[in-house]
Write a protein that holds these residues in place. Structure first.
Motif, short mmCIF file in Angstrom:
data_model
loop_
_atom_site.label_atom_id
_atom_site.label_comp_id
_atom_site.label_asym_id
_atom_site.label_seq_id
_atom_site.Cartn_x
_atom_site.Cartn_y
_atom_site.Cartn_z
N GLU A 40 0.66 -1.04 -0.18
CA GLU A 40 0.07 -0.03 0.07
C GLU A 40 0.82 1.36 -0.06
O GLU A 40 2.00 1.24 0.63
CB GLU A 40 -0.86 0.05 1.32
CG GLU A 40 -1.86 1.29 1.33
CD GLU A 40 -2.42 1.30 2.89
OE1 GLU A 40 -1.78 0.94 3.90
OE2 GLU A 40 -3.60 1.85 2.83
N ALA A 46 2.21 4.93 4.12
CA ALA A 46 0.95 4.88 4.30
C ALA A 46 0.39 5.83 5.52
O ALA A 46 -0.45 6.31 5.68
CB ALA A 46 0.20 3.50 4.79
N PHE A 47 1.47 6.25 6.29
CA PHE A 47 1.37 7.11 7.32
C PHE A 47 1.79 8.62 7.06
O PHE A 47 1.78 9.50 8.10
CB PHE A 47 2.03 6.61 8.63
CG PHE A 47 1.13 5.52 8.91
CD1 PHE A 47 -0.05 5.62 9.89
CD2 PHE A 47 1.77 4.38 8.86
CE1 PHE A 47 -0.66 4.69 10.45
CE2 PHE A 47 0.90 3.20 9.14
CZ PHE A 47 -0.20 3.23 9.95
N LYS A 111 -9.70 1.85 -1.86
CA LYS A 111 -9.65 1.39 -0.60
C LYS A 111 -11.11 1.80 0.09
O LYS A 111 -11.41 2.80 0.09
CB LYS A 111 -8.73 1.79 0.39
CG LYS A 111 -8.74 1.39 1.55
CD LYS A 111 -7.39 1.83 2.31
CE LYS A 111 -7.01 1.35 3.67
NZ LYS A 111 -5.98 1.73 4.30
N PHE A 115 -8.32 4.26 7.24
CA PHE A 115 -7.74 4.26 8.40
C PHE A 115 -7.42 5.53 9.00
O PHE A 115 -7.15 6.30 8.32
CB PHE A 115 -6.51 3.42 8.22
CG PHE A 115 -5.93 3.27 9.67
CD1 PHE A 115 -6.63 2.35 10.80
CD2 PHE A 115 -4.92 3.70 10.17
CE1 PHE A 115 -6.11 2.26 12.03
CE2 PHE A 115 -4.23 3.71 11.38
CZ PHE A 115 -4.82 2.87 12.46
N GLU A 121 -5.80 9.36 6.77
CA GLU A 121 -6.37 8.91 5.59
C GLU A 121 -7.96 9.21 5.94
O GLU A 121 -8.57 9.37 4.58
CB GLU A 121 -6.07 7.35 5.36
CG GLU A 121 -6.78 6.85 4.38
CD GLU A 121 -6.71 5.18 4.14
OE1 GLU A 121 -6.54 4.73 5.18
OE2 GLU A 121 -6.34 4.78 3.07
N CYS A 146 -4.98 -3.06 3.39
CA CYS A 146 -4.73 -2.74 4.76
C CYS A 146 -5.58 -2.86 5.58
O CYS A 146 -6.14 -3.99 6.08
CB CYS A 146 -3.82 -1.25 4.57
SG CYS A 146 -2.83 -1.35 6.34
N TYR A 147 -6.25 -1.58 6.14
CA TYR A 147 -7.23 -1.85 7.11
C TYR A 147 -8.63 -2.55 6.68
O TYR A 147 -9.41 -3.11 7.58
CB TYR A 147 -7.71 -0.24 7.57
CG TYR A 147 -8.63 0.11 8.76
CD1 TYR A 147 -8.42 -0.66 9.78
CD2 TYR A 147 -9.63 0.77 8.06
CE1 TYR A 147 -9.40 -0.05 10.83
CE2 TYR A 147 -10.59 1.34 9.67
CZ TYR A 147 -10.43 0.64 10.78
OH TYR A 147 -10.99 1.12 11.60
N ARG A 150 -9.46 -5.89 8.51
CA ARG A 150 -10.40 -6.15 9.65
C ARG A 150 -11.81 -6.37 9.52
O ARG A 150 -12.47 -6.42 10.58
CB ARG A 150 -9.99 -4.55 10.61
CG ARG A 150 -8.59 -4.79 11.25
CD ARG A 150 -8.72 -3.49 12.14
NE ARG A 150 -7.22 -3.26 12.59
CZ ARG A 150 -6.76 -3.80 13.64
NH1 ARG A 150 -7.51 -4.51 14.33
NH2 ARG A 150 -5.46 -3.82 13.76
N GLY A 171 0.25 -1.19 4.57
CA GLY A 171 1.41 -0.55 5.12
C GLY A 171 1.35 -0.59 6.56
O GLY A 171 0.73 0.37 7.35
N TRP A 172 1.15 -1.69 7.26
CA TRP A 172 0.71 -2.30 8.51
C TRP A 172 1.67 -1.87 9.65
O TRP A 172 2.93 -2.17 9.59
CB TRP A 172 0.39 -3.64 8.46
CG TRP A 172 -0.52 -4.04 9.78
CD1 TRP A 172 -0.19 -4.43 11.02
CD2 TRP A 172 -1.88 -4.29 9.73
NE1 TRP A 172 -1.18 -4.67 11.67
CE2 TRP A 172 -2.29 -4.61 10.75
CE3 TRP A 172 -2.97 -4.10 8.82
CZ2 TRP A 172 -3.72 -4.75 11.18
CZ3 TRP A 172 -4.26 -4.46 8.70
CH2 TRP A 172 -4.57 -4.81 10.20
N PRO A 173 1.62 -1.13 10.78
CA PRO A 173 2.39 -0.87 11.33
C PRO A 173 2.93 -1.84 12.61
O PRO A 173 2.11 -2.73 12.88
CB PRO A 173 1.90 0.37 12.69
CG PRO A 173 0.23 0.02 12.25
CD PRO A 173 0.32 -0.66 11.01
N ARG A 176 1.14 -3.36 15.85
CA ARG A 176 0.00 -4.17 15.70
C ARG A 176 0.20 -5.48 14.92
O ARG A 176 -0.74 -5.89 14.20
CB ARG A 176 -1.37 -3.68 15.40
CG ARG A 176 -1.91 -2.51 16.23
CD ARG A 176 -2.94 -1.77 16.00
NE ARG A 176 -3.03 -0.84 14.75
CZ ARG A 176 -2.72 0.03 14.69
NH1 ARG A 176 -2.09 0.90 15.92
NH2 ARG A 176 -2.43 0.90 13.59
#
Ligand SMILES: O=C(O)CCC(=O)C(=O)O
Length: 264
Positions: A40, A46-47, A111, A115, A121, A146-147, A150, A171-173, A176
């Motif tokens: 992503e 992503a952030f 998307k 998030f 975003e 990504c998000y 969930r 682009g998962w942190p 988590r």
């Protein structure tokens, strides 16, 4: 089927243009794969919220051009991860691009779940509204970002539309990471599908990235998992395992739809 997930390092200090050229070369190096997957928002991170506007591109902008050529040079199906897309009406979207081995556009997915709750975003970008699948010769991809991971109902929608291989660009942190690995396996098991989950590595906007891209089979077994750094994760799998798993353990047939809510 051979798939290569390119877990791109997204670090400050490398310009978008330089990273785009570098990643295109990495895609070209994957000639011989059937499918290559990128993460992503790998051009900006992503952030890196303040970069979304300045780096936003029209759908057929610089990343599209470079990735279409990389797909055809390598002769691979390419899920080119996502870009900050600027719609002609000015709205930004987090949009994934998929190309055929001749470099033709095969799909674009905006998307759906943004998030950030009331910031980042979630306020800077518009929400996609359409599920996207892509028919390859040996499997059908379901596209998520990504998000989205969930939200199991999105993946059920993809399965209902014929998806057998669920591709998650992320682009998962790092903080988590346990959720990332758990949810990737859960989506594979509950949908009896392959999950190809491709994240980023490095640190941008102060957020260390999880890495640990994964390929999970329809039984929930992790076929391959990356480490924390930049890495190309290559795996061979039999897409026919989706049909055999669904035949041998036909839980999807036992779904009950439209359950009545509790009376009180
Ligand atoms: O759900 C999460 O924990 C991470 C989601 C995320 O980072 C994103 O969608 O960009």
């Amino acid at each position: 089927m051979r798939a290569s997930l390119i877990q791109v390092a997204v670090e400050e200090g490398e310009s978008v243009e330089k990273r785009r050229r570098r990643v295109a070369d990495l895609v070209r190096d994957q000639a011989g794969a059937d499918l290559v997957v990128l993460p992503e928002l790998w051009t900006t991170g992503a952030f890196a919220y303040e970069e979304f506007g300045p780096a936003a591109e029209p759908l057929q902008g610089p990343t599209y051009e470079v990735m279409a050529k990389a797909a055809s040079d390598a002769g691979v199906w390419l899920h080119a991860g996502s870009i900050p897309e600027r719609d002609p009406d000015g709205t930004l979207y987090n949009t994934s691009l998929v190309f055929s081995p001749s470099g033709e556009p095969a799909a674009a997915y905006r998307k759906i779940h943004r998030f950030g709750f009331d910031k980042g975003e979630a306020v800077l970008m518009g929400a996609g509204e359409e599920l996207v699948t892509v028919r390859l010769p040996s499997t059908t991809l379901g596209v998520a970002t990504c998000y989205d991971l969930r939200f199991p109902e999105l993946f059920r929608g993809l399965v209902d539309a014929g998806a057998e291989t669920l591709v998650v660009a992320a682009g998962w942190p790092e903080r988590r990471r346990a959720h990332w690995t758990l949810l990737a396996r859960a989506r594979a098991v509950e949908n009896q599908a392959f999950v190809l989950a491709c994240g980023t590595s490095g640190t941008h906007a102060g957020i260390p990235q999880a890495g640990h891209s994964m390929v999970v089979d329809p039984w929930g077994e992790v076929l391959a998992e990356a480490g924390a750094g930049e890495e190309v994760l290559t795996v061979e799998f039999d897409p026919g395992k989706v049909a055999t798993t669904r035949e041998q353990f036909p839980a999807l047939k036992d779904r009950v739809l439209g359950l009545a809510p509790p009376r009180r």
